[in-house]
Design an enzyme around this catalytic site. Structure first.
Site, mmCIF file in Angstrom:
data_model
loop_
_atom_site.group_PDB
_atom_site.id
_atom_site.type_symbol
_atom_site.label_atom_id
_atom_site.label_comp_id
_atom_site.label_asym_id
_atom_site.label_seq_id
_atom_site.Cartn_x
_atom_site.Cartn_y
_atom_site.Cartn_z
ATOM 1 N N GLU A 281 -3.703 -10.545 3.605
ATOM 2 C CA GLU A 281 -4.761 -10.246 4.572
ATOM 3 C C GLU A 281 -5.874 -11.283 4.570
ATOM 4 O O GLU A 281 -6.411 -11.641 5.629
ATOM 5 C CB GLU A 281 -5.337 -8.849 4.296
ATOM 6 C CG GLU A 281 -4.436 -7.694 4.718
ATOM 7 C CD GLU A 281 -3.386 -7.336 3.689
ATOM 8 O OE1 GLU A 281 -2.681 -6.334 3.889
ATOM 9 O OE2 GLU A 281 -3.257 -8.051 2.668
ATOM 10 N N GLU B 14 0.833 -1.204 0.000
ATOM 11 C CA GLU B 14 0.000 0.000 0.000
ATOM 12 C C GLU B 14 0.869 1.255 0.000
ATOM 13 O O GLU B 14 0.596 2.214 -0.733
ATOM 14 C CB GLU B 14 -0.929 -0.013 1.215
ATOM 15 C CG GLU B 14 -1.995 -1.086 1.133
ATOM 16 C CD GLU B 14 -2.864 -1.169 2.367
ATOM 17 O OE1 GLU B 14 -4.098 -1.229 2.211
ATOM 18 O OE2 GLU B 14 -2.319 -1.182 3.491
#
Length: 255
Positions: A131, A111
């Site tokens: 995730e 990210e």
């Protein structure tokens, strides 16, 4: 800003920021995120480009899950929004940012990397969004930034399976723009940063501000915004200098 968690070294117009949590593969905790946010909120005078790297052979292994486990739903929501604000400042604060990536570029590290404008990976770089395999969801902007690079189909597969991509695969997917040999990412990133610092500052600023926003617009709105950006850039003193330098066959001397 804590020198122990984020070091900043300047070389003329280029600042190199090094995330310094090698024992955690530079996993992002609140203190490191705050230090990055503080830098991009008020860069040192004279700095035109930033290089972002990690110490100890890794770029960033993502969110420090030891902190995540202590948050309830409200705190997690606010923490995610804090990430969004900090990474917006990285992407749209006005400084071009070059990532020098090695080792782990995982979860929140990816990210962070996709909020930067130029990404150099060495041969050890590994890109992953684990995730889904950990029972959580991305919260630092990946659904927008990584999703727009990969497309939702590829990102869904990546999160569901925890698949890890190597440097060359990352290059083919657009997660990296350059791949270099092991240990060479920082030097190449700094070389590119100095090249970018030689551009007209207004042109760099408009490239950063306009293109990301045009990507969010309809076709007609995007084309109109392009015309506005063109009008501003191409009537500036630096544009006149750039054209004169081209015609005179010399290097431009921008303000």
């Amino acid at each position: 800003m804590s020198e122990s968690i984020l070091t900043v070294e300047t070389d003329g117009p280029v600042a190199t920021l090094t995330m310094n949590r090698p024992e955690k593969r530079n996993a992002m905790n609140d203190a490191l995120l705050d230090a990055l946010d503080a830098f991009f909120a008020a860069p040192p005078p004279g700095v035109r480009v930033a290089v972002l790297a990690g110490r100890g052979g890794h770029y960033c292994a993502g969110l420090d899950l030891s902190e995540h486990a202590e948050r309830d739903a409200e705190a997690t929501l606010l923490h995610s929004r804090g990430w969004h604000a900090a990474l917006e400042r990285v992407q749209l604060g006005g400084l071009p940012v070059v990532s020098a990536m090695a080792g782990a570029v995982i979860g929140g590290g990816l990210e962070l990397a996709t909020a930067t404008h130029v990404r150099v990976a060495d041969a050890t770089a590994r890109f992953q969004l684990p995730e889904g395999r950990r029972g959580i969801f991305v919260g630092g902007g990946a659904s927008v930034r990584v999703g727009r690079i990969l497309g939702p189909d590829r990102m869904t597969e990546m999160m569901l399976t925890g698949r890890s991509y190597g440097a060359e695969e990352g290059l083919s997917l657009g997660l990296a723009h350059y791949v270099v040999e092991e240990g060479a990412a920082l030097a190449h990133a700094q070389e590119l940063a100095h090249r970018i610092a030689g551009n007209a500052q207004l042109s760099n600023y408009i490239v950063i501000q306009a293109l990301a926003r045009i990507g969010d617009m309809s076709r007609g709105d995007g084309l109109f915004t392009e015309s506005l950006a063109t009008a501003i850039a191409q009537t500036s003193p630096d544009a006149r200098e750039g054209l004169a330098a081209f015609l005179d066959k010399r290097a431009p001397r921008f303000r």
